[in-house]
Motif scaffolding. Structure first.
Motif, short mmCIF file in Angstrom:
data_model
loop_
_atom_site.label_atom_id
_atom_site.label_comp_id
_atom_site.label_asym_id
_atom_site.label_seq_id
_atom_site.Cartn_x
_atom_site.Cartn_y
_atom_site.Cartn_z
N VAL A 1 1.32 -1.65 0.08
CA VAL A 1 -0.34 -0.13 0.06
C VAL A 1 0.47 1.32 -0.41
O VAL A 1 1.98 1.21 0.46
N ASN A 2 0.90 1.86 -1.35
CA ASN A 2 1.67 3.33 -0.67
C ASN A 2 0.73 4.62 -0.26
O ASN A 2 2.10 5.32 0.59
N THR A 3 -0.78 4.70 0.09
CA THR A 3 -1.19 5.52 0.45
C THR A 3 -2.46 5.42 0.79
O THR A 3 -3.60 4.33 0.07
N ILE A 4 -3.10 5.84 2.29
CA ILE A 4 -4.07 5.74 2.52
C ILE A 4 -4.89 7.04 2.99
O ILE A 4 -4.29 7.95 3.31
N GLU A 5 -6.41 6.70 2.09
CA GLU A 5 -7.03 8.32 2.20
C GLU A 5 -8.29 7.87 2.99
O GLU A 5 -9.27 6.51 2.42
N ARG A 6 -8.73 8.65 3.72
CA ARG A 6 -9.09 7.86 5.01
C ARG A 6 -10.53 8.78 4.62
O ARG A 6 -10.59 9.90 5.42
#
Length: 433
Positions: free
Chosen positions: A277-282
């Motif tokens: 996973v590169n980025t988590i957008e919450r």
């Protein structure tokens, strides 16, 4: 004259209503999806259908890695689980259909393979807790059957058996034969670096076979996939004295493209980025995981790593209760490669390796990548990139490469129709890694 006009007008209205009704019925029939004797989800609101032997620990995420296959005398039932994202409180029911070895419906009546009336309500459901995406989680213990063989579990809405929402295949086997098998490099020199072959022998002992060369239907699957299974294999030699059948080939009939190790990502935790996973957008309504950019592996050196042979496991690592507390995320896959002449798909057991519009990737010329966004439940997932193969099945070697040293699972299923029987029995099963 007035009466005649009214009468004509009445019959004209009736005719129009009948015609409209007939058209509506035709359209309704056309709108209903055709039943597939395969693993398939017909309703987009139905997600994560799992079918596996019931585990001792219901919260063990590894249990779902088990295959929908049990012995006829196994006391454990198969467990079906799925989520209804519409959360309608729908009245779901299930049926079981018996199939032959080629997955065509058999001619058996329901009383021949079931002890109960073939209409099972699904009463056991729970509402998701602590998730951004609402859903209802259904659990159903599949009733025991009387005969070995192939079965299709059909789930439909309400009492309308034509309103099917999902189908799952499962198998019940008997150990009537002794199957020996080994996996090796292909004996075909041209395929030696890219393919693996499965050699097997069947000792049938006291099991009655009238024509040993023709009576058995042998199926070999790689990583439990039906779409790439080898069928119709015939024994190379028949030793009736030792009651032994040997299946060996020198022309590649029993060879599989070995493929590569599966890629994987981990979205079990919302607070930290898992592997891949590169980025988590919450987001307020749903989380999104942007995976690392992938590149084709065809032509590169083989790198050994452990994988799940294309499978996946649902889990929320922060609560330990994945069934009802794992959330649904949007996962963005990105494959950095020039535009291809054929469509590119992202596949895995989470979508049954199907090639559909839902998992077809779109080329982004600005970034020079193929991208697809798929909704998945929290957990650990294997996946690969594929193009349509010669038989229409997902073919991963053109993008992922194929290396004869790759690690794969193979299983052998042996079917037989006894004399006087009207359906195929699954009389032998073996797994070889």
């Amino acid at each position: 004259m007035k009466t005649l006009l009214l009468t004509c007008l009445f019959f004209a209205v009736v005719a129009i209503l009948l015609i409209n009704g007939a058209i509506a019925q035709v359209l309704a029939v056309r709108a209903k999806p055709q039943l597939r004797y395969a693993d398939w989800v017909y309703d987009p609101a139905i997600a994560t259908p799992l079918l596996y032997p019931r585990p001792d620990d219901p919260n063990d995420p590894r249990a779902a890695l088990g295959q929908p296959l049990i012995a006829l005398d196994d006391e454990r039932p198969l467990l079906l689980q799925f989520d209804d994202l519409a959360s309608r409180g729908a009245d779901f029911r299930a049926k079981i259909l018996h199939c032959n070895g080629d997955w065509a419906p058999s001619s058996l009546t329901e009383v021949e393979y079931l002890s109960d009336y073939n209409d099972f309500p699904l009463y056991d459901f729970q509402t998701a807790s602590g998730t951004k995406v609402a859903y209802q989680h259904f659990t159903f213990e599949v009733p025991r059957v009387k005969l070995s063989g192939n079965y299709l579990l059909l789930v439909y809405r309400g009492r309308n058996a034509a309103d099917v929402v999902l189908t799952r295949r499962f198998m019940v086997f008997e150990n009537r034969l002794n199957i020996g098998a080994k996996v090796s490099f292909s004996t075909n020199v041209q395929l030696r670096n890219t393919h693996q072959q499965v050699d097997l022998e069947i000792r049938y002992g006291s099991y009655p076979l009238l024509n040993p060369r023709e009576d058995l239907r042998v199926v070999i699957r790689q990583n439990y996939r039906w779409d790439t299974a080898l069928m119709g294999l015939k024994p190379f030699t028949v030793n009736e004295f030792d009651r032994l059948l040997e299946f060996r080939s020198f022309n590649g009939e029993n060879a599989f493209p070995a493929g590569n190790e599966f890629r994987y990502f981990d979205i079990r935790r919302a607070q930290t980025r898992g592997f891949g996973v590169n980025t988590i957008e919450r987001g307020g309504q749903q989380n999104t995981a942007l995976l690392n950019f992938d590149a084709p592996q065809q032509g590169l050196a083989y790198v050994q790593q452990n994988d799940l042979d294309g499978q996946f496991a649902v889990e929320n690592a922060e609560t330990g209760r994945g069934a009802t507390e794992a959330d649904y995320w949007q996962v963005v896959f990105s494959l950095k490669t020039p535009e291809q002449p054929t469509p590119v798909y992202v596949v895995g057991e989470f979508n049954f390796f199907h090639l559909t519009d839902a998992n077809r990737m779109i080329f982004n010329p600005t970034l020079g990548v193929y991208q697809a966004t798929l909704p998945v439940k929290q957990g650990v997932y294997n996946y690969a990139y594929a193009v349509p193969g010669p038989n229409g099945a997902a073919s991963t070697p053109p993008i992922e490469g194929s290396y004869s040293v790759a690690q794969n699972s193979y299983d052998i299923l042996v079917y037989h129709r006894p004399p006087g029987a009207r359906a195929d029995r699954l009389v032998g099963y073996r797994v070889v890694k």
